[in-house]
Design a protein around this motif. Structure first.
Motif, PDB file in Angstrom:
ATOM      1  N   GLY A  39     -61.469  10.319 -11.171  1.00 43.71           N
ATOM      2  CA  GLY A  39     -60.348  10.828 -10.392  1.00 43.71           C
ATOM      3  C   GLY A  39     -59.099  11.125 -11.185  1.00 43.71           C
ATOM      4  N   ALA A  40     -59.132  10.916 -12.496  1.00 43.85           N
ATOM      5  CA  ALA A  40     -57.942  11.139 -13.322  1.00 43.85           C
ATOM      6  C   ALA A  40     -57.844  12.592 -13.760  1.00 43.85           C
ATOM      7  N   ARG A  41     -56.620  13.003 -14.083  1.00 45.98           N
ATOM      8  CA  ARG A  41     -56.428  14.353 -14.626  1.00 45.98           C
ATOM      9  C   ARG A  41     -55.354  14.341 -15.703  1.00 45.98           C
ATOM     10  N   ASP A  42     -55.461  15.312 -16.584  1.00 49.02           N
ATOM     11  CA  ASP A  42     -54.460  15.481 -17.629  1.00 49.02           C
ATOM     12  C   ASP A  42     -53.227  16.148 -17.043  1.00 49.02           C
ATOM     13  N   VAL A  43     -52.054  15.635 -17.411  1.00 48.86           N
ATOM     14  CA  VAL A  43     -50.798  16.219 -16.956  1.00 48.86           C
ATOM     15  C   VAL A  43     -49.844  16.334 -18.135  1.00 48.86           C
ATOM     16  N   ALA A  44     -48.813  17.132 -17.961  1.00 49.05           N
ATOM     17  CA  ALA A  44     -47.809  17.341 -19.002  1.00 49.05           C
ATOM     18  C   ALA A  44     -46.452  16.878 -18.507  1.00 49.05           C
ATOM     19  N   LEU A  45     -45.744  16.160 -19.365  1.00 44.52           N
ATOM     20  CA  LEU A  45     -44.387  15.704 -19.073  1.00 44.52           C
ATOM     21  C   LEU A  45     -43.422  16.482 -19.950  1.00 44.52           C
ATOM     22  N   THR A  46     -42.303  16.906 -19.399  1.00 45.19           N
ATOM     23  CA  THR A  46     -41.311  17.660 -20.158  1.00 45.19           C
ATOM     24  C   THR A  46     -40.059  16.811 -20.325  1.00 45.19           C
ATOM     25  N   THR A  47     -39.701  16.526 -21.565  1.00 47.82           N
ATOM     26  CA  THR A  47     -38.556  15.650 -21.838  1.00 47.82           C
ATOM     27  C   THR A  47     -37.254  16.442 -21.859  1.00 47.82           C
ATOM     28  N   SER A  48     -36.152  15.718 -21.791  1.00 48.75           N
ATOM     29  CA  SER A  48     -34.838  16.366 -21.765  1.00 48.75           C
ATOM     30  C   SER A  48     -34.498  17.058 -23.080  1.00 48.75           C
ATOM     31  N   THR A  91     -56.013  -1.524  -6.699  1.00 47.71           N
ATOM     32  CA  THR A  91     -55.057  -1.943  -5.671  1.00 47.71           C
ATOM     33  C   THR A  91     -54.690  -0.793  -4.738  1.00 47.71           C
ATOM     34  N   GLY A  92     -55.164   0.411  -5.065  1.00 53.13           N
ATOM     35  CA  GLY A  92     -54.796   1.597  -4.301  1.00 53.13           C
ATOM     36  C   GLY A  92     -53.641   2.361  -4.899  1.00 53.13           C
ATOM     37  N   LEU A  93     -52.910   1.761  -5.822  1.00 53.89           N
ATOM     38  CA  LEU A  93     -51.769   2.424  -6.451  1.00 53.89           C
ATOM     39  C   LEU A  93     -52.217   3.528  -7.403  1.00 53.89           C
ATOM     40  N   GLY A  94     -51.433   4.591  -7.472  1.00 53.76           N
ATOM     41  CA  GLY A  94     -51.626   5.577  -8.511  1.00 53.76           C
ATOM     42  C   GLY A  94     -51.147   5.017  -9.842  1.00 53.76           C
ATOM     43  N   VAL A  95     -51.638   5.588 -10.937  1.00 52.05           N
ATOM     44  CA  VAL A  95     -51.291   5.096 -12.266  1.00 52.05           C
ATOM     45  C   VAL A  95     -51.010   6.284 -13.183  1.00 52.05           C
ATOM     46  N   LEU A  96     -49.853   6.259 -13.830  1.00 52.63           N
ATOM     47  CA  LEU A  96     -49.522   7.259 -14.846  1.00 52.63           C
ATOM     48  C   LEU A  96     -49.527   6.565 -16.206  1.00 52.63           C
ATOM     49  N   LEU A  97     -50.489   6.942 -17.052  1.00 57.19           N
ATOM     50  CA  LEU A  97     -50.554   6.431 -18.419  1.00 57.19           C
ATOM     51  C   LEU A  97     -49.791   7.379 -19.328  1.00 57.19           C
ATOM     52  N   VAL A  98     -48.682   6.915 -19.837  1.00 54.04           N
ATOM     53  CA  VAL A  98     -47.798   7.716 -20.685  1.00 54.04           C
ATOM     54  C   VAL A  98     -48.179   7.518 -22.141  1.00 54.04           C
ATOM     55  N   ASP A  99     -48.114   8.587 -22.925  1.00 58.40           N
ATOM     56  CA  ASP A  99     -48.082   8.468 -24.383  1.00 58.40           C
ATOM     57  C   ASP A  99     -46.717   8.958 -24.846  1.00 58.40           C
ATOM     58  N   TYR A 100     -46.039   8.125 -25.644  1.00 60.81           N
ATOM     59  CA  TYR A 100     -44.734   8.503 -26.161  1.00 60.81           C
ATOM     60  C   TYR A 100     -44.861   9.642 -27.166  1.00 60.81           C
ATOM     61  N   PRO A 110     -41.398   8.574 -32.690  1.00 58.32           N
ATOM     62  CA  PRO A 110     -40.854   7.581 -31.761  1.00 58.32           C
ATOM     63  C   PRO A 110     -39.557   6.941 -32.244  1.00 58.32           C
ATOM     64  N   SER A 111     -38.708   6.630 -31.281  1.00 55.22           N
ATOM     65  CA  SER A 111     -37.452   5.911 -31.510  1.00 55.22           C
ATOM     66  C   SER A 111     -37.011   5.384 -30.152  1.00 55.22           C
ATOM     67  N   GLU A 112     -36.023   4.508 -30.138  1.00 55.70           N
ATOM     68  CA  GLU A 112     -35.545   3.965 -28.872  1.00 55.70           C
ATOM     69  C   GLU A 112     -35.000   5.066 -27.967  1.00 55.70           C
ATOM     70  N   VAL A 113     -34.218   5.955 -28.540  1.00 54.83           N
ATOM     71  CA  VAL A 113     -33.668   7.065 -27.750  1.00 54.83           C
ATOM     72  C   VAL A 113     -34.795   7.964 -27.258  1.00 54.83           C
ATOM     73  N   GLY A 114     -35.762   8.234 -28.127  1.00 53.77           N
ATOM     74  CA  GLY A 114     -36.867   9.099 -27.755  1.00 53.77           C
ATOM     75  C   GLY A 114     -37.725   8.506 -26.655  1.00 53.77           C
ATOM     76  N   LEU A 115     -38.049   7.220 -26.766  1.00 57.00           N
ATOM     77  CA  LEU A 115     -38.872   6.588 -25.738  1.00 57.00           C
ATOM     78  C   LEU A 115     -38.156   6.552 -24.389  1.00 57.00           C
ATOM     79  N   ALA A 116     -36.834   6.399 -24.416  1.00 56.33           N
ATOM     80  CA  ALA A 116     -36.074   6.443 -23.170  1.00 56.33           C
ATOM     81  C   ALA A 116     -36.216   7.806 -22.498  1.00 56.33           C
ATOM     82  N   ARG A 117     -36.170   8.855 -23.297  1.00 53.12           N
ATOM     83  CA  ARG A 117     -36.356  10.204 -22.743  1.00 53.12           C
ATOM     84  C   ARG A 117     -37.770  10.391 -22.206  1.00 53.12           C
ATOM     85  N   ASP A 118     -38.739   9.792 -22.881  1.00 48.02           N
ATOM     86  CA  ASP A 118     -40.130   9.965 -22.478  1.00 48.02           C
ATOM     87  C   ASP A 118     -40.415   9.310 -21.131  1.00 48.02           C
TER      88      ASP A 118
END
Length: 276
Positions: A39-48, A91-100, A110-118
């Motif tokens: 049931g999983a799918r690939d998605v794209a996240l766009t950072t600031s 548990t029925g919850l959806g799950v988003l597995l992020v890669d930084y 990776p950096s603290e500022v970068g991970l915050a944006r991610d």
């Protein structure tokens, strides 16, 4: 003079190279989500700052309308957390597995500022694309991921914040690992204990009694910081479990803690562990 020059050179070396010690990414691209998780799918996240990051999304099971944003630790990539996503989805919850950034085939470093944006980009995806309401969204940070997860919870309070193996700060974790004060040299701080004092949401701290990477005393201190601030906190210890033991990282204690706090926070449709 020679000793001074050597000392300066070492400080410069540590300053420039420390992120190679803090972040240990698997940079390879994971396989398609559907080949690993039902049931999983690939998605794209766009950072600031304009990066496009790959992630895996497992939608919630009816009647649940809630989801967990997973802010991972400093090693591997999302393929290594498929078991966690599978366990949480019971548990029925959806799950988003992020890669930084810099992990799992993603661009950037990776950096603290970068991970915050991610993690902000991950939250935006869940609200804007996946249709998860802010009142039904949980953050789960593991190890170094407790830093960006806690900071995000200060900015955008979730339904609940779950911290697995949190340290009080990266400086404290460094001192525990190397036996010397390294805080003054750190470029990234991750002041988890300071952040949780300002979180306006229930907090769960899960840690292993046999953790030699993040000492249990630091995780307990994070929980105590919430108590001292008058916050709502539950502390769960997995006796004898090490930092990367599966029974801590994706075991029943963690999954039950997520389900319990979600139900207590009023996340719709979340219930006891059930088969998918």
């Amino acid at each position: 003079m020679v000793v001074l020059l050597v000392a300066v050179a070492l400080v410069i070396l540590v300053w420039l190279g420390q992120r190679w010690l803090v972040y240990v990414p698997d940079r390879s691209a994971p396989p398609p989500a559907a080949t690993v998780l039902t049931g999983a799918r690939d998605v794209a996240l766009t950072t600031s700052d304009g990066l496009t990051l790959g992630a895996w999304w497992v939608p919630p099971s009816a009647p649940s309308r809630g989801a967990v944003l997973v802010a991972p630790g400093n090693g591997g990539n999302r393929a290594g957390r498929a078991g966690l996503a599978e366990a949480l989805s019971t548990t029925g919850l959806g799950v988003l597995l992020v890669d930084y950034r810099g992990y799992g085939g993603n661009p950037g470093a990776p950096s603290e500022v970068g991970l915050a944006r991610d993690v902000r980009a991950a939250r935006d995806f869940l609200l804007d694309d996946a249709g998860i309401g802010a009142e039904h969204l949980l953050y789960l940070g593991e190890s170094i991921g407790t830093g960006p997860a806690s900071a995000l919870a200060v900015e955008h309070p979730p339904a609940a914040l779950v911290l697995r193996s949190p340290f009080t700060s990266l400086a404290d974790a460094g001192r525990a690992a190397y036996g010397v004060p390294v805080g003054w040299l750190l470029r990234d701080r991750y002041a988890v204990a300071d952040d949780v004092r300002r979180v306006d949401a229930p907090v769960v701290v899960v840690h292993g009694g046999g953790d030699t990477i993040v000492p249990p005393a630091q995780s307990r201190a994070v929980a105590q910081a919430v108590r001292d601030a008058g916050g709502d906190v539950v502390e769960v210890e997995v006796p004898g479990a090490g930092h990367n033991d599966a029974r801590l990282a994706q075991g029943p204690a963690l999954v039950s803690a997520v389900a319990d706090v979600a139900a207590r926070a009023g996340v719709s449709g979340c219930g006891p562990v059930r088969p998918r």
